[in-house]
Design a protein around this motif. Structure first.
Motif, PDB file in Angstrom:
ATOM      1  N   PRO A  53      10.715  -1.102  -2.135  1.00 20.39           N
ATOM      2  CA  PRO A  53       9.741  -0.129  -2.919  1.00 20.39           C
ATOM      3  C   PRO A  53       8.274  -0.737  -2.854  1.00 20.39           C
ATOM      4  N   ARG A  54       7.381   0.292  -2.945  1.00 19.14           N
ATOM      5  CA  ARG A  54       5.912  -0.041  -2.723  1.00 19.14           C
ATOM      6  C   ARG A  54       5.333  -0.276  -1.534  1.00 19.14           C
ATOM      7  N   TYR A  55       6.334  -0.413  -0.326  1.00 22.89           N
ATOM      8  CA  TYR A  55       5.743  -0.542   0.875  1.00 22.89           C
ATOM      9  C   TYR A  55       6.310   0.367   1.935  1.00 22.89           C
ATOM     10  N   GLY A  56       5.861   0.712   3.106  1.00 23.30           N
ATOM     11  CA  GLY A  56       5.841   1.332   4.078  1.00 23.30           C
ATOM     12  C   GLY A  56       6.267   2.883   3.661  1.00 23.30           C
ATOM     13  N   SER A 174      -0.814   0.340   4.902  1.00 25.88           N
ATOM     14  CA  SER A 174      -1.733   0.005   3.777  1.00 25.88           C
ATOM     15  C   SER A 174      -2.282   1.051   3.168  1.00 25.88           C
ATOM     16  N   THR A 175      -2.668   2.094   3.613  1.00 26.91           N
ATOM     17  CA  THR A 175      -3.508   3.169   2.767  1.00 26.91           C
ATOM     18  C   THR A 175      -2.582   4.337   2.451  1.00 26.91           C
ATOM     19  N   THR A 176      -1.197   4.304   2.536  1.00 27.24           N
ATOM     20  CA  THR A 176      -0.443   5.390   2.052  1.00 27.24           C
ATOM     21  C   THR A 176      -0.864   5.571   0.422  1.00 27.24           C
ATOM     22  N   PRO A 177      -0.409   6.586  -0.331  1.00 27.37           N
ATOM     23  CA  PRO A 177      -0.957   6.833  -1.578  1.00 27.37           C
ATOM     24  C   PRO A 177      -0.181   5.618  -2.460  1.00 27.37           C
ATOM     25  N   VAL A 178       1.089   5.327  -2.017  1.00 29.36           N
ATOM     26  CA  VAL A 178       1.946   4.463  -2.939  1.00 29.36           C
ATOM     27  C   VAL A 178       1.119   2.818  -2.799  1.00 29.36           C
ATOM     28  N   ALA A 179       0.911   2.758  -1.637  1.00 26.55           N
ATOM     29  CA  ALA A 179       0.090   1.200  -1.228  1.00 26.55           C
ATOM     30  C   ALA A 179      -1.135   1.237  -2.039  1.00 26.55           C
ATOM     31  N   LEU A 180      -1.969   2.369  -2.083  1.00 23.01           N
ATOM     32  CA  LEU A 180      -3.217   2.098  -2.590  1.00 23.01           C
ATOM     33  C   LEU A 180      -3.357   2.214  -3.990  1.00 23.01           C
ATOM     34  N   ALA A 181      -1.947   2.844  -4.641  1.00 22.33           N
ATOM     35  CA  ALA A 181      -1.736   2.780  -6.135  1.00 22.33           C
ATOM     36  C   ALA A 181      -1.442   1.311  -6.727  1.00 22.33           C
TER      37      ALA A 181
END
Length: 264
Positions: A53-56, A174-181
């Motif tokens: 979670p929080r990755y990929g 590294s720039t998905t919405p989850v990664a940025l959040a």
């Protein structure tokens, strides 16, 4: 609390032992990218490739409790949903610490483990990861050139050899919405597994890059001493991501340590 969406894929033959593959914790890390070279060399082995979670491509995890414990609970739920029994583990950094937590708490789930560059106890430069994330996501924000410098300076020994495809795959993740959040926070509380390591019954091969900036080889040796069935392999000419920089060497270690003994 609903279980987060956990991106995963089963690769290789339809039957046989399963190796759980878990990535590291740096910006943009995800298992398909981190272990692409090793997986290409191990097509005869069945792999469960997971993004924590929080990755990929995985969703967020609404839990600010101890990081390794939270992720281990998510993995246990995924293994139950998939009906996967005992697994071997091939994991790097964050993923290795999560696997150690899982093996300590639920030993029936893990047969053998190969963990690379993991830091489950104090003694490593824990602040380096936070500084890296702050630098990467700070200022003008992430970009491919920042990602290339991050990989070249910290994860590979030969920074000039980093492929452009690796840079782009990590940058996109590294720039998905989850990664940025969750860029510089919200990734769970730090956790010390000192008391858990003596309960890890699974034979564990600790692999360290000789030039890993996150912790010296002596840290890996102390980690091995804390494990009931630990062994150590140090790879020269590598830093924090030997599975990416030297996939052939890691694939050979995985074949010798994780594959079932045909005589047994």
């Amino acid at each position: 609390m609903a279980a987060p969406a956990v991106a995963h894929a089963l690769t290789g033959p339809p039957d046989g032992p399963v190796t759980l593959v878990l990535h590291g914790g740096g910006p943009g890390c995800h298992s398909a990218s981190d272990f692409a070279g090793v997986l290409a060399l191990r097509r005869d082995r069945r792999h469960l490739v997971v993004d924590l979670p929080r990755y990929g491509a995985s969703g967020a995890l609404d839990d600010d409790g101890p990081a390794f414990t939270g992720y281990a609970g998510v993995l246990a739920g995924l293994l139950d949903r998939l009906g996967v029994g005992e697994v071997d583990v091939l994991a790097q950094s964050l993923g290795g610490s999560v696997a150690l937590r899982l093996a300590a708490d639920e030993p029936h789930r893990v047969r053998r483990m190969l963990v690379i560059g993991s830091a489950p106890v104090p003694g490593a430069d824990a602040g380096l990861g936070a500084r890296v994330r702050a630098d990467y996501y700070g200022g003008t924000g992430p970009d491919p050139e920042k990602m290339r410098r991050l990989i070249a300076d910290l994860e590979w020994h030969d920074g000039d050899a980093v492929p452009e495809a690796t840079v782009q795959a990590r940058y996109r993740a590294s720039t998905t919405p989850v990664a940025l959040a969750t860029a510089t926070g919200g990734r769970g509380a730090p956790e010390d597994l000192t008391d858990a390591l003596p309960r890890v019954a699974a034979p564990t091969l600790v692999v360290r890059g000789r030039h890993d900036p996150f912790a010296p080889t002596s840290y890996a040796a102390a980690l091995v001493d804390a494990l009931p069935a630990g062994d150590l392999a140090v790879l020269g000419r590598t830093a924090h991501h030997p599975q990416a920089e030297r996939p052939d060497a890691v694939a050979r270690l995985a074949a010798s340590f994780l594959d079932p003994d045909p005589r047994s």
